[in-house]
Motif scaffolding. Structure first.
Motif, PDB file in Angstrom:
ATOM      1  N   SER A 310       0.959  -1.184   0.063  1.00  0.00           N
ATOM      2  CA  SER A 310       0.049   0.123  -0.179  1.00  0.00           C
ATOM      3  C   SER A 310       0.740   1.112   0.229  1.00  0.00           C
ATOM      4  N   GLY A 311       0.116   2.302  -0.562  1.00  0.00           N
ATOM      5  CA  GLY A 311       1.058   3.708  -0.445  1.00  0.00           C
ATOM      6  C   GLY A 311       1.530   3.941  -1.787  1.00  0.00           C
ATOM      7  N   ARG A 312       2.265   5.162  -1.850  1.00  0.00           N
ATOM      8  CA  ARG A 312       2.820   5.643  -3.099  1.00  0.00           C
ATOM      9  C   ARG A 312       4.467   5.858  -3.021  1.00  0.00           C
ATOM     10  N   VAL A 313       5.024   5.413  -4.228  1.00  0.00           N
ATOM     11  CA  VAL A 313       6.339   5.824  -4.311  1.00  0.00           C
ATOM     12  C   VAL A 313       6.268   6.920  -5.543  1.00  0.00           C
ATOM     13  N   VAL A 314       6.559   8.247  -5.031  1.00  0.00           N
ATOM     14  CA  VAL A 314       6.776   9.343  -5.901  1.00  0.00           C
ATOM     15  C   VAL A 314       8.107   9.667  -6.317  1.00  0.00           C
ATOM     16  N   VAL A 315       8.285   9.563  -7.698  1.00  0.00           N
ATOM     17  CA  VAL A 315       9.752   9.784  -8.142  1.00  0.00           C
ATOM     18  C   VAL A 315       9.516  11.047  -9.096  1.00  0.00           C
ATOM     19  N   ARG A 328      11.609   1.853 -13.083  1.00  0.00           N
ATOM     20  CA  ARG A 328      12.263   2.679 -12.220  1.00  0.00           C
ATOM     21  C   ARG A 328      13.663   2.973 -12.567  1.00  0.00           C
ATOM     22  N   ILE A 329      14.180   2.232 -13.330  1.00  0.00           N
ATOM     23  CA  ILE A 329      15.502   2.653 -14.138  1.00  0.00           C
ATOM     24  C   ILE A 329      14.929   3.631 -15.022  1.00  0.00           C
ATOM     25  N   GLU A 330      14.104   3.576 -15.880  1.00  0.00           N
ATOM     26  CA  GLU A 330      13.716   4.661 -16.779  1.00  0.00           C
ATOM     27  C   GLU A 330      13.565   5.919 -15.971  1.00  0.00           C
ATOM     28  N   GLN A 331      12.970   5.905 -14.868  1.00  0.00           N
ATOM     29  CA  GLN A 331      12.685   6.965 -14.010  1.00  0.00           C
ATOM     30  C   GLN A 331      13.884   7.730 -13.338  1.00  0.00           C
ATOM     31  N   GLY A 332      14.943   6.902 -13.103  1.00  0.00           N
ATOM     32  CA  GLY A 332      16.359   7.366 -12.712  1.00  0.00           C
ATOM     33  C   GLY A 332      16.539   6.918 -11.455  1.00  0.00           C
ATOM     34  N   LEU A 333      16.081   5.541 -10.993  1.00  0.00           N
ATOM     35  CA  LEU A 333      16.411   4.996  -9.798  1.00  0.00           C
ATOM     36  C   LEU A 333      17.542   3.875 -10.251  1.00  0.00           C
ATOM     37  N   ALA A 417      21.326   6.955 -13.173  1.00  0.00           N
ATOM     38  CA  ALA A 417      20.427   7.023 -12.094  1.00  0.00           C
ATOM     39  C   ALA A 417      20.710   8.229 -11.369  1.00  0.00           C
ATOM     40  N   ASP A 418      19.521   8.744 -10.920  1.00  0.00           N
ATOM     41  CA  ASP A 418      19.854  10.263 -10.195  1.00  0.00           C
ATOM     42  C   ASP A 418      19.619   9.878  -8.507  1.00  0.00           C
ATOM     43  N   VAL A 419      18.945   8.782  -8.301  1.00  0.00           N
ATOM     44  CA  VAL A 419      18.748   8.414  -7.149  1.00  0.00           C
ATOM     45  C   VAL A 419      19.286   6.878  -6.843  1.00  0.00           C
ATOM     46  N   LEU A 420      20.332   6.778  -5.833  1.00  0.00           N
ATOM     47  CA  LEU A 420      20.962   5.473  -5.916  1.00  0.00           C
ATOM     48  C   LEU A 420      20.548   5.042  -4.403  1.00  0.00           C
ATOM     49  N   LEU A 421      20.188   3.898  -4.462  1.00  0.00           N
ATOM     50  CA  LEU A 421      19.803   2.922  -3.408  1.00  0.00           C
ATOM     51  C   LEU A 421      20.693   1.776  -3.010  1.00  0.00           C
ATOM     52  N   LEU A 422      21.384   2.039  -2.092  1.00  0.00           N
ATOM     53  CA  LEU A 422      22.750   1.442  -1.773  1.00  0.00           C
ATOM     54  C   LEU A 422      22.303   0.616  -0.556  1.00  0.00           C
TER      55      LEU A 422
END
Length: 497
Positions: A310-315, A328-333, A417-422
């Motif tokens: 549930s909920g939303r992820v806003v990129v 997500r890769i297309e969105q820059g993650l 990627a503009d957002v790096l999830l490490l």
């Protein structure tokens, strides 16, 4: 054996693989009842030295002795019979078998072709009683135990084999703080029994807690030996890397900008409370917490690998709860898995294929792959991230852990990627490589990248992050400036009932 004679002694050990001299006269001395730290960067020669000790490799020259008696095992079985036990970072257990079966595997007591079950039960019971962890029962299947308990099963195997020397290789890299403390108590117990213990870890604060003496190896040579009480962590690091590090956690000036990732009441399959978090460009945010608290699951859900319940992820102000990784890769993650070898990299493939696999279309024209252009760009990324390798064609599996991690990060940068999830970006790599990755993360933030870091190493989060949130049992705390946190406060929130 005299009082001054070490239980384990390795003198002037040399080992070469072709033209590469992995060990060039390394010596190691460990006394009975002593915990000796073996310290060095990835590729320094620690693993080769331990493989020689355990009989997996034979030295080209040099001598070894156990209890004052010459020691030259022809293989691992002979080393075990002589009293050398290895406990590796990657546990060597059969998950579908019981604790008893695992402890006695390869150590069976047989008479007239029949296994002596009664003796097995007695030996296993004695070993487990020494560990003093009643929750580990002989009949329990190993897969039903926590990682920490499985580690103790490995220790019990060493006790059953009457080990005199026990080697712990990065034993806490996958343990919670609680399980690590339990392991340290067991090591203290083994020390009091008179065993010689070799302890290998990249966590230098942990080394000072466990060991009394140390040897530093660099480039296949012993460069420093002494008592840990008489030296500092900064001095050890200088010996490891061959130079003084300006600082372990270099701070690259960066400034938070506009929001780029906004989690609005996001719940995963193990969430007990929806998570809210805003990540801005040019910002480094850390998520602390115990293993199993839900940190990894949150990152995987954000990237689309696990479902958002549930909920939303806003990129970039574009909302979506259940996007797949491709979207997500297309969105820059970009996502860096904690399981570098299992998920993060294809170890049998060359650097250039690993680095470009998530954005291969950038190097194709009319369906044809432009190999020269790709290779030139890969060389550029390798140069920027200082990846030590022969060429882009070298297999990733041949690189040190630190260089493998740099290739994995370079892949995210290559895909823009503009957002790096490490997720655990420095697990299992040496202190010099850690410092380089910390600097790189700071540089990326200075370029306007947003970085979200999950780590079990609290000094890392406190050293590089701008803000920190703590995950506890599937619930994410408020994200507060790093100045409001210290290790005690983080652990208090992470372990609160």
């Amino acid at each position: 054996m005299t009082e001054t004679q070490p239980l384990l002694e390795m003198s002037n050990v040399v080992k070469a693989f072709g033209a590469t001299r992995a060990l060039d006269g390394v010596s190691l001395r460990v006394g009975a009842g002593e915990v000796h730290a073996l310290i060095g960067e990835n590729g320094a020669g620690k693993s080769t030295l331990m493989k020689i000790l355990s009989g997996a490799h034979r030295p080209d020259s040099g001598t070894m002795s156990l209890g004052g008696v010459p020691y030259a095992p022809k293989g691992p079985r002979e080393a075990r019979e002589a009293g050398v036990a290895m406990i590796y970072q990657e546990l060597a257990l059969a998950p579908h078998l019981s604790v008893e079966a695992n402890i006695m595997l390869g150590r069976e007591r047989v008479r007239a072709g029949l296994i002596r079950r009664g003796e097995h039960r007695r030996l296993v019971r004695e070993a487990l009683e020494l560990l003093d962890h009643p929750e580990i029962q002989p009949e329990t299947e190993v897969r039903d135990l926590s990682v920490g308990a499985q580690q103790l099963v490995e220790v019990a195997r060493a006790l059953v084999s009457n080990a005199r020397v026990v080697v712990f290789d990065e034993p806490t890299s996958s343990l919670t703080e609680h399980d690590a403390q339990r392991l340290f108590a067991i090591i203290d117990r083994l020390k009091r029994r008179g065993l010689a213990i070799v302890y290998i870890s990249h966590f230098l604060e942990e080394v000072r807690r466990v060991a009394q003496t140390y040897t530093v190896i660099r480039d296949g040579r012993s460069v420093a030996v002494g008592d840990l009480a008489d030296t500092s962590i900064e001095s050890i690091i200088a010996h490891m890397v061959g130079r003084d590090l300006d600082e372990l956690f270099p701070r690259v000036p960066h400034e938070a900008g506009e929001p780029i990732l906004d989690l609005k009441e996001v719940a995963t399959r193990i969430s007990t409370k929806p998570a809210d978090l805003v990540l801005r460009r040019g910002e480094i945010v850390g998520i602390a917490g115990l293993i199993g608290a839900g940190r990894t699951e949150l990152l995987r859900a954000v990237f689309g690998l696990d479902p958002v319940v549930s909920g939303r992820v806003v990129v970039n102000k574009v909302s979506g709860g259940g996007a797949r990784p491709g979207k997500r890769i297309e969105q820059g993650l970009g996502f860096l898995s904690e399981d570098r070898k299992g998920e993060g990299l294809a170890l049998n493939l060359p650097i250039e294929e690993n680095l470009t696999c998530s954005a291969l279309g950038r190097h194709t024209t009319w369906g044809f792959l432009r190999l020269r252009r790709r290779r030139n760009e890969v060389r550029g990324w390798m140069e920027r991230l200082r990846v030590k390798a022969r060429s882009p064609l070298q297999s990733v599996g041949e690189l040190s852990g630190g260089n493998q991690q740099k290739v994995a990060i370079a892949r995210l940068l290559h895909q823009r990627a503009d957002v790096l999830l490490l997720d655990e970006p420095t697990r299992g790599i040496d202190v010099g490589s850690k410092s380089e990755i910390y600097r790189l993360i700071g540089e990326l933030a200075a370029e306007g990248k947003a970085v979200l870091v999950v780590s079990s190493y609290l000094p890392e989060l406190l050293g590089i992050c701008d803000r920190i949130a703590v995950m506890r049992r599937g619930a994410l705390s408020d994200c507060r400036p790093v100045a409001e946190w210290n290790e005690h406060r983080v652990m208090e929130v992470a372990t609160r009932g």
